[in-house]
Scaffold this motif. Structure first.
Motif, PDB file in Angstrom:
ATOM      1  N   GLY A 130      54.668  37.989 -62.890  1.00 28.56           N
ATOM      2  CA  GLY A 130      54.592  36.853 -63.796  1.00 28.56           C
ATOM      3  C   GLY A 130      53.188  36.393 -64.111  1.00 28.56           C
ATOM      4  O   GLY A 130      52.998  35.491 -64.928  1.00 28.56           O
ATOM      5  N   THR A 131      52.171  37.010 -63.484  1.00 28.22           N
ATOM      6  CA  THR A 131      50.786  36.613 -63.749  1.00 28.22           C
ATOM      7  C   THR A 131      50.114  37.654 -64.638  1.00 28.22           C
ATOM      8  O   THR A 131      50.582  38.776 -64.768  1.00 28.22           O
ATOM      9  CB  THR A 131      49.992  36.506 -62.428  1.00 28.22           C
ATOM     10  OG1 THR A 131      49.950  37.797 -61.798  1.00 28.22           O
ATOM     11  CG2 THR A 131      50.640  35.510 -61.493  1.00 28.22           C
ATOM     12  N   PRO A 143      52.093  39.749 -68.794  1.00 30.32           N
ATOM     13  CA  PRO A 143      52.471  39.423 -67.407  1.00 30.32           C
ATOM     14  C   PRO A 143      52.791  40.673 -66.609  1.00 30.32           C
ATOM     15  O   PRO A 143      53.400  41.618 -67.117  1.00 30.32           O
ATOM     16  CB  PRO A 143      53.710  38.541 -67.596  1.00 30.32           C
ATOM     17  CG  PRO A 143      53.556  37.966 -68.959  1.00 30.32           C
ATOM     18  CD  PRO A 143      52.896  39.044 -69.776  1.00 30.32           C
ATOM     19  N   THR A 145      54.594  43.204 -64.570  1.00 29.92           N
ATOM     20  CA  THR A 145      56.016  43.488 -64.383  1.00 29.92           C
ATOM     21  C   THR A 145      56.269  44.549 -63.329  1.00 29.92           C
ATOM     22  O   THR A 145      57.376  44.679 -62.829  1.00 29.92           O
ATOM     23  CB  THR A 145      56.659  43.943 -65.711  1.00 29.92           C
ATOM     24  OG1 THR A 145      55.913  45.051 -66.239  1.00 29.92           O
ATOM     25  CG2 THR A 145      56.670  42.812 -66.723  1.00 29.92           C
TER      26      THR A 145
END
Length: 278
Positions: A130-131, A143, A145
């Motif tokens: 998510g970053t 992001p 994955t």
């Protein structure tokens, strides 16, 4: 009794004869992509080509049959790189290999790529879902994955630190990422029967066992051929039940039972069944 007579008696009452007697039971559970006659010939060949396996099977034919049944149920060739027969003391263990787990995932058809890697102490490993991660290769812009894993393949990478695995579905999206650390690997090995034996796969092929363990953890998050066959059989059973006769209605006030004994683990619940067959 002559040597020839002894040999004939052994042949007619030995493990191969027992396997032949249960041919119908074994081939019945084979998936459609496996030819029964070919599978049986491979089973006979495995016994004939391994003196230790034949010796243990002679003393304990029941363990051989259990291993063969599991091999047939999973749709693997006997004594192949997908499914091993390993003598442990007075019994034979059937052990699915890493290749076998991956084969079952591919057979289901939903996943086009299975990615599994062992991570060593000297490797670079980044996983922050998510970053935004500048380590990510161009094909995964945005992001994060999937994990980023960089290794110097030609140097000493140190001890095994852990492993990770994920699948890429046919539409290109990644599955859930599964990561296991060294503590979990050691736990699985400890629970594996005979894991410290010189003949144990954990001793002979440690890295492969780690890969298989992490691939097993991926199974709840991607379809496998055994799950697909199970759903097909369940659907056929339900159709047959609908055509069989009247529906039995529970008495008034009775609590409905929504349990299904054939269902696997609830999503998010991991059933650790690696052990010797991890």
């Amino acid at each position: 009794m002559s040597q020839i007579s002894n040999a004939i008696a052994t042949r007619d009452n030995g493990p191969e004869a027992i396997v032949r007697q249960h041919k119908d039971d074994l081939t019945l559970v084979l998936p459609s992509h496996v030819k029964g006659e070919t599978w049986m010939r491979l089973a006979y060949g495995a016994l004939r080509s391994n003196a230790q396996l034949l010796q243990v099977a002679t003393r304990n034919p029941g363990s051989l049959m259990t291993a063969l049944q599991e091999c047939a149920r999973l749709g693997h060739e006997p004594a192949s790189k997908s499914f091993y027969f390993v003598p442990f003391g007075n019994e034979i263990q059937g052990i699915e290999g890493y290749r076998g787990v991956v084969e079952r995932i591919y057979r289901a058809g939903a996943v086009k790529v299975v990615h599994a890697e062992v991570v060593y102490v000297n490797d670079e490993f980044v996983w922050a879902p998510g970053t935004i991660d500048t380590h990510q290769p161009p094909r995964w812009e945005g992001p994060q994955t999937v994990p980023f894993h960089k290794a110097d393949w030609f140097s000493d990478r140190g001890d095994v630190k852990g492993a990770f695995s994920y699948g890429i579905f046919q539409d290109g999206t990644p599955s859930r990422v599964v990561i296991i650390n060294r503590a979990y690997i050691d736990k699985v090995r400890k629970e594996s029967k005979g894991s410290n034996s010189p003949t144990s796969p954990w001793v002979k092929w440690f890295d492969q066992m780690v890969l298989k363990t992490v691939a097993h953890r991926l199974e709840p998050w991607v379809p496998t051929s055994t799950e697909w066959r199970k759903e097909q059989m369940r659907a056929a059973h339900e159709v047959a039940a609908e055509q069989a006769g009247p529906v039995v209605i529970a008495p008034q006030g009775a609590e409905p039972d929504y349990r299904d004994d054939d269902e696997g683990p609830i999503e998010g619940e991991f059933v650790e069944d690696e052990g010797g067959a991890a």
